[in-house]
Design a protein around this motif. Sequence first.
Motif, short mmCIF file in Angstrom:
data_model
loop_
_atom_site.label_atom_id
_atom_site.label_comp_id
_atom_site.label_asym_id
_atom_site.label_seq_id
_atom_site.Cartn_x
_atom_site.Cartn_y
_atom_site.Cartn_z
N VAL A 124 7.80 -12.63 -44.46
CA VAL A 124 8.68 -12.74 -43.30
C VAL A 124 9.77 -11.68 -43.34
O VAL A 124 10.03 -10.99 -42.36
N ASP A 125 10.41 -11.54 -44.50
CA ASP A 125 11.49 -10.56 -44.66
C ASP A 125 10.95 -9.25 -45.23
O ASP A 125 11.43 -8.75 -46.24
N VAL A 214 -1.97 -13.31 -31.29
CA VAL A 214 -0.99 -12.51 -30.54
C VAL A 214 -1.40 -12.42 -29.07
O VAL A 214 -0.55 -12.52 -28.17
N LEU A 215 -2.69 -12.26 -28.80
CA LEU A 215 -3.15 -12.24 -27.42
C LEU A 215 -2.85 -13.57 -26.73
O LEU A 215 -2.42 -13.61 -25.57
N ALA A 248 0.81 -8.97 -42.72
CA ALA A 248 1.96 -8.24 -42.16
C ALA A 248 2.39 -8.78 -40.81
O ALA A 248 3.38 -8.31 -40.25
N PHE A 249 1.63 -9.77 -40.27
CA PHE A 249 1.93 -10.35 -38.97
C PHE A 249 1.89 -9.28 -37.87
O PHE A 249 0.87 -8.66 -37.67
N LEU A 276 7.85 -14.35 -32.23
CA LEU A 276 7.04 -15.38 -31.60
C LEU A 276 5.88 -15.80 -32.50
O LEU A 276 5.61 -17.00 -32.66
N TYR A 277 5.22 -14.82 -33.12
CA TYR A 277 4.09 -15.13 -33.99
C TYR A 277 4.54 -15.97 -35.19
O TYR A 277 3.90 -16.97 -35.52
N ILE A 278 5.62 -15.58 -35.83
CA ILE A 278 6.10 -16.32 -37.00
C ILE A 278 6.52 -17.73 -36.61
O ILE A 278 6.18 -18.71 -37.29
N ASP A 279 7.25 -17.86 -35.50
CA ASP A 279 7.71 -19.18 -35.06
C ASP A 279 6.54 -20.09 -34.73
O ASP A 279 6.50 -21.26 -35.15
#
Length: 286
Positions: A124-125, A214-215, A248-249, A276-279
């Motif tokens: 994340v970081d 992501v799409l 790596a998101f 948005l992806y991480i949340d």
Amino acid sequence: MSRIVYVNGEYVPEEEAKISVFDRGFLFADAVYEVTTVLDGKLCEFEGHCARLQRSTAELEMPLPWSREELLEIHRELIARNELIEGMIYLQVSRGAPADRDFHYPEAGTQPSLVMFTQAKSLVDNPSAARGNKVISVEDIRWARRDIKTVQLLAASMAKMQAEAAGADDAWFVQDGLVNEGSSNNAWIVTKQGTLVTRDLSRLLLPGITRASVLKYAEAAQLKFEERPFTIAEAQDAAEAFSTSASAFVMPVVEVDGVSLGDGTPGPVTKRLRELYIDESRKALL
């Protein structure tokens, strides 16, 4: 402290983890793999990775005798035994080692090999997400079935080394003037009109699990997107670019073949998609 590794039914210290020199994964790269992210001690997008593993083995006519429930249990056991909070679990299935080296597949009924291990890593970081990556283009010299997630990664390793030698962070594979994907990720651009563009799925590239999410999130956020090929020149003229992968998101790309995108820093669309992806991923951890 030694990691605990899973090898064919046993949980052993990594120093004791062994597999036969006759294993076809070692001799022929006759193996497939998946890397599942771990966030907050739980699995991210496990279902997608499990489904792709099943597809990869089916495409190679390789047995996969472990059920989804069994694979999930092993993943969770490795997390617990290694006290993994954030990082990844690598899984590899090979056709096994039934006999001496032979190009022909072994007879039906042979037990494949299953190896899994953890890798602790801050995802994340990630500092790269704050500064963005520089990429170069390289000729795509890989085999023709890139939609199967095999362990044939020498071309990807060579591409990453070319990028490092050029002072870049990563490489995008180009074929017939069009970008296929990154060395270990899917490639995206954001046009100056705000449209997301990533290559449509085919045998030329891997159907990324993160790509699909992501799409989905972009559509929910009413962001315009197109699944189509694009050129390096189009990428250099884009407002933003990024890559997507399990480890790596959503990773910003700020330079393509020496040309800076925008002001040379991660753009607002990329930042929004990463957040948005991480949340959303954290809401669905398993």
